[in-house]
Design an enzyme around this catalytic site. Structure first.
Site, PDB file in Angstrom:
ATOM      1  N   SER A 138       0.845  -1.196   0.000  1.00 24.66           N
ATOM      2  CA  SER A 138       0.000   0.000   0.000  1.00 24.66           C
ATOM      3  C   SER A 138       0.877   1.241   0.000  1.00 24.66           C
ATOM      4  CB  SER A 138      -0.875   0.007   1.263  1.00 24.66           C
ATOM      5  OG  SER A 138      -1.485   1.266   1.473  1.00 24.66           O
ATOM      6  N   TYR A 162      -2.611  -0.675  10.034  1.00 24.03           N
ATOM      7  CA  TYR A 162      -2.602  -0.826   8.577  1.00 24.03           C
ATOM      8  C   TYR A 162      -1.234  -0.449   8.029  1.00 24.03           C
ATOM      9  CZ  TYR A 162      -4.206  -0.754   3.751  1.00 24.03           C
ATOM     10  OH  TYR A 162      -4.350  -1.020   2.409  1.00 24.03           O
TER      11      TYR A 162
END
Length: 259
Positions: free
Chosen positions: A151, A164
């Site tokens: 990501s 995350y």
């Protein structure tokens, strides 16, 4: 290979067998369809039930689609899914670790282990365990492709969701480590780091005028990514065209990181 041997056939996945975790929705659906369009049969293990959309899209390409509903964090599930894929498709050549979750909290003081642990388990531990299970098969056959999904937040801070950012940074580190371990066996391990993409998970952000404008203003491309923007990247990293690419994280973000 001589330069005169180059052919667009290097991007073909004809006859390959691919597993895409979480591949029946969101970005995972784009990965599944891309691989199928390039010639691969697709096996999808996912916790989310299959509503039939991904099956229809894959089968319209003429490729096979198999689905297994499973919790990717369940002990023993990764090896069981690799075995099931082998039985269903006759083998495994490509693993795309696409399953992931993102739990948010508006107040950092409220972000505790109840949110931290599930995200580490799904985003990082399951990625490792599926790769480890697939690697056993790949090492025996002397070839294989592992594509992990990182990501932008592998490289940025993670407001509202430190787990995350931590899990996706871990995916990048793990990708490099496994590339080093498995390269001598003819296996390539790489990652894709998507930027801001228009999916059901980002609906509320895109509907917020202030948040949407802040993101768009930071992207040189001037728009949110469409899942189709990732299809070329996953085919490249899954195909013979990337046989000398190993341990790399390919950022697909419309240029977000340059601003």
């Amino acid at each position: 290979m001589e330069i005169t041997d180059f052919s667009t056939a290097l991007f073909s996945l004809e006859g390959k067998r691919a597993m895409v975790t979480g591949g029946n929705g969101g970005l995972g659906r784009a990965f599944s369809l891309a691989l199928a369009k390039a010639g691969a049969d697709v096996f999808v293990p996912s916790l989310a039930d299959d509503d039939g959309t991904t099956r229809r899209l894959v089968e319209e390409t003429g490729r096979r689609y198999e689905f297994a509903q499973v919790d990717v964090t369940e002990r023993g599930a990764p090896q069981r899914m690799v075995d099931q894929c082998g039985q269903a498709l006759g083998g495994l050549d490509i693993l795309v670790n696409s399953a992931g979750i993102n739990l948010l909290s508006d107040d950092v003081r409220e972000f505790g282990r109840d949110k931290w642990e599930p995200m580490i388990q799904v985003n990082l531990t399951a990625t490792f365990e599926f790769a480890e299970a697939a690697a056993r098969t790949f090492m025996e056959q002397g070839s294989g492709k592992i594509v992990n999904i990182a990501s932008l937040f592998s490289f940025l801070g993670g407001r509202q969701s430190p787990a995350y950012a931590a899990s996706k940074a871990g995916v990048v580190g793990f990708t490099k480590a496994y590339a080093d371990e498995l390269g001598p066996f003819g296996i390539q391990v790489n990652a894709i780091a998507p930027g801001y993409f228009a999916t059901p998970l980002t609906t509320s952000t895109r509907a917020d005028e202030v948040a949407n404008a802040r993101i768009i203003d930071h992207v040189p491309a001037g728009r949110w990514g469409d899942p189709a923007d990732l299809m070329g990247a996953v085919v490249f990293l899954s195909s013979p065209a990337s046989n000398y690419v190993n341990g790399h994280t390919l950022v697909v973000d419309g240029g977000y990181l340059v601003r």
